[in-house]
Design a protein around this motif. Structure first.
Motif, PDB file in Angstrom:
ATOM      1  N   GLU A  74       0.841  -1.593  -0.186  1.00 23.20           N
ATOM      2  CA  GLU A  74      -0.280  -0.210  -0.101  1.00 23.20           C
ATOM      3  C   GLU A  74       0.376   1.896   0.400  1.00 23.20           C
ATOM      4  O   GLU A  74       1.633   1.375   0.969  1.00 23.20           O
ATOM      5  CB  GLU A  74      -0.908   0.058   1.702  1.00 23.20           C
ATOM      6  CG  GLU A  74      -1.709   1.207   1.162  1.00 23.20           C
ATOM      7  CD  GLU A  74      -2.843   1.265   0.575  1.00 23.20           C
ATOM      8  OE1 GLU A  74      -3.789   0.014   0.007  1.00 23.20           O
ATOM      9  OE2 GLU A  74      -3.578   2.950   1.148  1.00 23.20           O
ATOM     10  N   THR A  75       0.515   1.753  -0.887  1.00 25.07           N
ATOM     11  CA  THR A  75       1.389   3.447  -0.942  1.00 25.07           C
ATOM     12  C   THR A  75       0.632   4.120  -1.583  1.00 25.07           C
ATOM     13  O   THR A  75      -0.088   4.149  -2.772  1.00 25.07           O
ATOM     14  CB  THR A  75       2.675   3.188  -1.688  1.00 25.07           C
ATOM     15  OG1 THR A  75       3.349   4.687  -0.865  1.00 25.07           O
ATOM     16  CG2 THR A  75       2.556   2.873  -3.155  1.00 25.07           C
ATOM     17  N   SER A  76       0.998   5.730  -1.959  1.00 22.12           N
ATOM     18  CA  SER A  76       0.228   6.364  -2.914  1.00 22.12           C
ATOM     19  C   SER A  76       1.523   7.960  -2.720  1.00 22.12           C
ATOM     20  O   SER A  76       1.986   8.178  -2.438  1.00 22.12           O
ATOM     21  CB  SER A  76      -0.678   6.940  -2.417  1.00 22.12           C
ATOM     22  OG  SER A  76      -1.027   7.967  -1.038  1.00 22.12           O
ATOM     23  N   ALA A 110      12.745   4.028   1.957  1.00 23.15           N
ATOM     24  CA  ALA A 110      13.113   2.847   2.396  1.00 23.15           C
ATOM     25  C   ALA A 110      11.942   2.219   2.828  1.00 23.15           C
ATOM     26  O   ALA A 110      11.273   2.247   3.231  1.00 23.15           O
ATOM     27  CB  ALA A 110      14.578   2.526   3.609  1.00 23.15           C
ATOM     28  N   ALA A 111      11.637   0.961   1.974  1.00 18.65           N
ATOM     29  CA  ALA A 111      10.865   0.223   1.805  1.00 18.65           C
ATOM     30  C   ALA A 111       9.589   1.419   0.855  1.00 18.65           C
ATOM     31  O   ALA A 111       9.015   1.489   1.088  1.00 18.65           O
ATOM     32  CB  ALA A 111      10.125  -0.196   3.419  1.00 18.65           C
ATOM     33  N   CYS A 112      10.035   0.787  -0.282  1.00 15.08           N
ATOM     34  CA  CYS A 112       9.521   2.551  -0.683  1.00 15.08           C
ATOM     35  C   CYS A 112       8.425   2.513  -1.578  1.00 15.08           C
ATOM     36  O   CYS A 112       8.130   2.511  -2.854  1.00 15.08           O
ATOM     37  CB  CYS A 112      10.819   2.521  -2.148  1.00 15.08           C
ATOM     38  SG  CYS A 112      11.300   1.343  -2.972  1.00 15.08           S
ATOM     39  N   THR A 142      14.582   1.388  -1.976  1.00 16.50           N
ATOM     40  CA  THR A 142      14.289   0.458  -2.210  1.00 16.50           C
ATOM     41  C   THR A 142      13.155  -0.648  -1.510  1.00 16.50           C
ATOM     42  O   THR A 142      12.840   0.128  -0.989  1.00 16.50           O
ATOM     43  CB  THR A 142      15.882  -0.568  -1.135  1.00 16.50           C
ATOM     44  OG1 THR A 142      15.097   0.342   0.714  1.00 16.50           O
ATOM     45  CG2 THR A 142      17.355   0.462  -1.345  1.00 16.50           C
ATOM     46  N   ASP A 143      13.139  -1.789  -1.438  1.00 17.23           N
ATOM     47  CA  ASP A 143      12.113  -2.692  -1.337  1.00 17.23           C
ATOM     48  C   ASP A 143      12.469  -4.505  -1.472  1.00 17.23           C
ATOM     49  O   ASP A 143      12.989  -4.732  -2.323  1.00 17.23           O
ATOM     50  CB  ASP A 143      10.752  -2.207  -1.729  1.00 17.23           C
ATOM     51  CG  ASP A 143       9.981  -2.625  -1.193  1.00 17.23           C
ATOM     52  OD1 ASP A 143       9.255  -1.964  -0.737  1.00 17.23           O
ATOM     53  OD2 ASP A 143       9.605  -4.294  -1.185  1.00 17.23           O
ATOM     54  N   LEU A 144      12.209  -4.864  -0.627  1.00 17.94           N
ATOM     55  CA  LEU A 144      12.658  -6.720  -0.363  1.00 17.94           C
ATOM     56  C   LEU A 144      11.605  -6.676  -1.556  1.00 17.94           C
ATOM     57  O   LEU A 144      12.351  -7.946  -2.110  1.00 17.94           O
ATOM     58  CB  LEU A 144      11.390  -7.239   0.895  1.00 17.94           C
ATOM     59  CG  LEU A 144      11.656  -8.763   1.100  1.00 17.94           C
ATOM     60  CD1 LEU A 144      12.867  -8.759   1.536  1.00 17.94           C
ATOM     61  CD2 LEU A 144      10.387  -9.118   1.880  1.00 17.94           C
ATOM     62  N   ARG A 215       8.516   4.817   6.203  1.00 22.16           N
ATOM     63  CA  ARG A 215       7.227   5.405   6.711  1.00 22.16           C
ATOM     64  C   ARG A 215       7.098   3.417   6.039  1.00 22.16           C
ATOM     65  O   ARG A 215       6.950   3.397   5.406  1.00 22.16           O
ATOM     66  CB  ARG A 215       7.045   5.864   5.514  1.00 22.16           C
ATOM     67  CG  ARG A 215       7.440   7.655   6.105  1.00 22.16           C
ATOM     68  CD  ARG A 215       6.541   8.855   5.546  1.00 22.16           C
ATOM     69  NE  ARG A 215       6.336   8.918   4.393  1.00 22.16           N
ATOM     70  CZ  ARG A 215       4.978   8.736   3.790  1.00 22.16           C
ATOM     71  NH1 ARG A 215       4.093  10.006   4.868  1.00 22.16           N
ATOM     72  NH2 ARG A 215       4.829   8.826   2.459  1.00 22.16           N
ATOM     73  N   ASN A 216       5.860   3.570   7.328  1.00 24.35           N
ATOM     74  CA  ASN A 216       4.768   2.524   7.463  1.00 24.35           C
ATOM     75  C   ASN A 216       5.343   1.006   6.774  1.00 24.35           C
ATOM     76  O   ASN A 216       4.640  -0.031   6.388  1.00 24.35           O
ATOM     77  CB  ASN A 216       3.537   2.576   6.164  1.00 24.35           C
ATOM     78  CG  ASN A 216       3.069   4.155   6.325  1.00 24.35           C
ATOM     79  OD1 ASN A 216       2.708   4.441   8.028  1.00 24.35           O
ATOM     80  ND2 ASN A 216       3.459   4.788   5.626  1.00 24.35           N
ATOM     81  N   VAL A 217       6.240   0.672   7.500  1.00 20.81           N
ATOM     82  CA  VAL A 217       6.597  -0.780   7.342  1.00 20.81           C
ATOM     83  C   VAL A 217       7.693  -1.626   8.540  1.00 20.81           C
ATOM     84  O   VAL A 217       7.087  -2.578   8.783  1.00 20.81           O
ATOM     85  CB  VAL A 217       8.202  -0.820   6.786  1.00 20.81           C
ATOM     86  CG1 VAL A 217       9.302   0.341   7.020  1.00 20.81           C
ATOM     87  CG2 VAL A 217       8.963  -2.134   6.190  1.00 20.81           C
TER      88      VAL A 217
END
Ligand SMILES: C[S@@+](CC[C@H](N)C(=O)[O-])C[C@H]1O[C@@H](n2cnc3c(N)ncnc32)[C@H](O)[C@@H]1O
Length: 273
Positions: A74-76, A110-112, A142-144, A215-217
């Motif tokens: 989830e993102t925006s 981070a966790a984009c 970066t993201d998993l 954020r939000n991870v």
């Protein structure tokens, strides 16, 4: 055949080992939904068959794929708005002034997820800080999950994604319409690079960042994992850099990060040591 409680516990612990995400047993039903494609691609017929196969023949690639499939992406654009106002009005003007001689800024999303956070920051910099023309600006995402990194690099968004949080003015100025999708314009894309990376790997991609958005991870991590991650970030954040977390997240490390309240929200400064 349906999965047993032990099978679900096996899957949850596998996800934890691969990504440090702690999954709520109340959401075990998501395994069936999210792993359908993977089950088919392995030639198996059901989730319990996949679990049985993994118990007998652990396969790192499949274990990783399971962890990636279980992430919440989830993102925006300009998500939650206030952190972007904070950067626009308070953090970036000061930072830019301090880097005037260096003419270089590096940020980490981070966790984009699919890249909206990184592109939002790139648009913010371009829109409000024309003095950065000719500077070297890097926004590293970066993201998993390999899939969301692929989407972030592709920089193409559907109307529904565009409609969430992106001011119409920015859409017209910084996107190109391609068929029924919108593509981020080259002058914004050139500041952003995306990599697949597990946040819990000890090595960070670069030695230093002027600003980190995490954020939000952290809400998916347990406390020891959060502490480990934040100590890593502390090491790579410039002494005058900033850390921004999600609206419901805190560092919980008062010896390492000073909480600063501003613009109706808060951010963190690294403390020496
Ligand atoms: C809810 S999204 C947040 C996206 C963005 N930061 C935002 O606030 O809009 C969480 C992201 O964290 C990523 N993630 C989860 N665990 C991770 C890990 N161990 N390392 C890197 N990324 C991870 C997921 O793949 C997902 O894309």
């Amino acid at each position: 055949m349906t999965c047993s409680a032990a099978d679900y516990a096996f899957l949850r612990s596998l996800v934890f080992e691969q990504s440090a995400n702690t999954l709520d047993p109340a959401r075990d039903y998501l395994f069936e939904q999210r792993l359908q494609h993977l089950i088919q691609s392995t030639g198996l017929r059901s989730l319990d068959q996949l679990v049985a196969a993994l118990r007998q023949f652990p396969d790192t690639a499949i274990q990783r794929a399971i962890a990636e499939a279980m992430t919440v992406n989830e993102t925006s654009f300009f998500r939650d708005r206030t952190p972007f106002d904070l950067m626009h009005r308070e953090l970036l003007p000061v930072l830019i002034e301090r880097r005037r001689a260096l003419r270089h800024l590096r940020f980490w999303s981070a966790a984009c997820s699919t890249g909206q956070e990184a592109y939002s920051l790139a648009m913010l910099l371009r829109e409000y800080f024309p003095q950065l023309n000719g500077w070297h600006i890097e926004i590293i995402g970066t993201d998993l999950s390999a899939e969301v990194v692929r989407r972030a690099r592709a920089a193409r968004y559907q109307r529904m994604e565009i409609n969430r949080g992106l001011p119409a003015r920015f859409l017209l100025k910084y996107f190109l319409q391609k068929d029924d999708e919108w593509e981020v314009a080259p002058e914004i894309r050139r500041n952003c690079r995306f990599f697949q990376q597990n946040l819990l790997e000890s090595s960070c991609r670069f030695e230093r960042y002027d600003g980190i958005l995490l954020r939000n991870v952290m809400l998916y991590f347990d406390q020891p994992t959060r502490t480990h991650l934040l100590l890593n970030l502390h090491r790579v954040l410039e002494p005058d850099g900033f850390l921004i977390l999600g609206s419901s997240e805190q560092t919980g490390l008062p010896d390492h990060f000073q909480t600063v309240f501003a613009a109706g929200t808060c951010y963190y400064r690294p403390l020496p040591g």
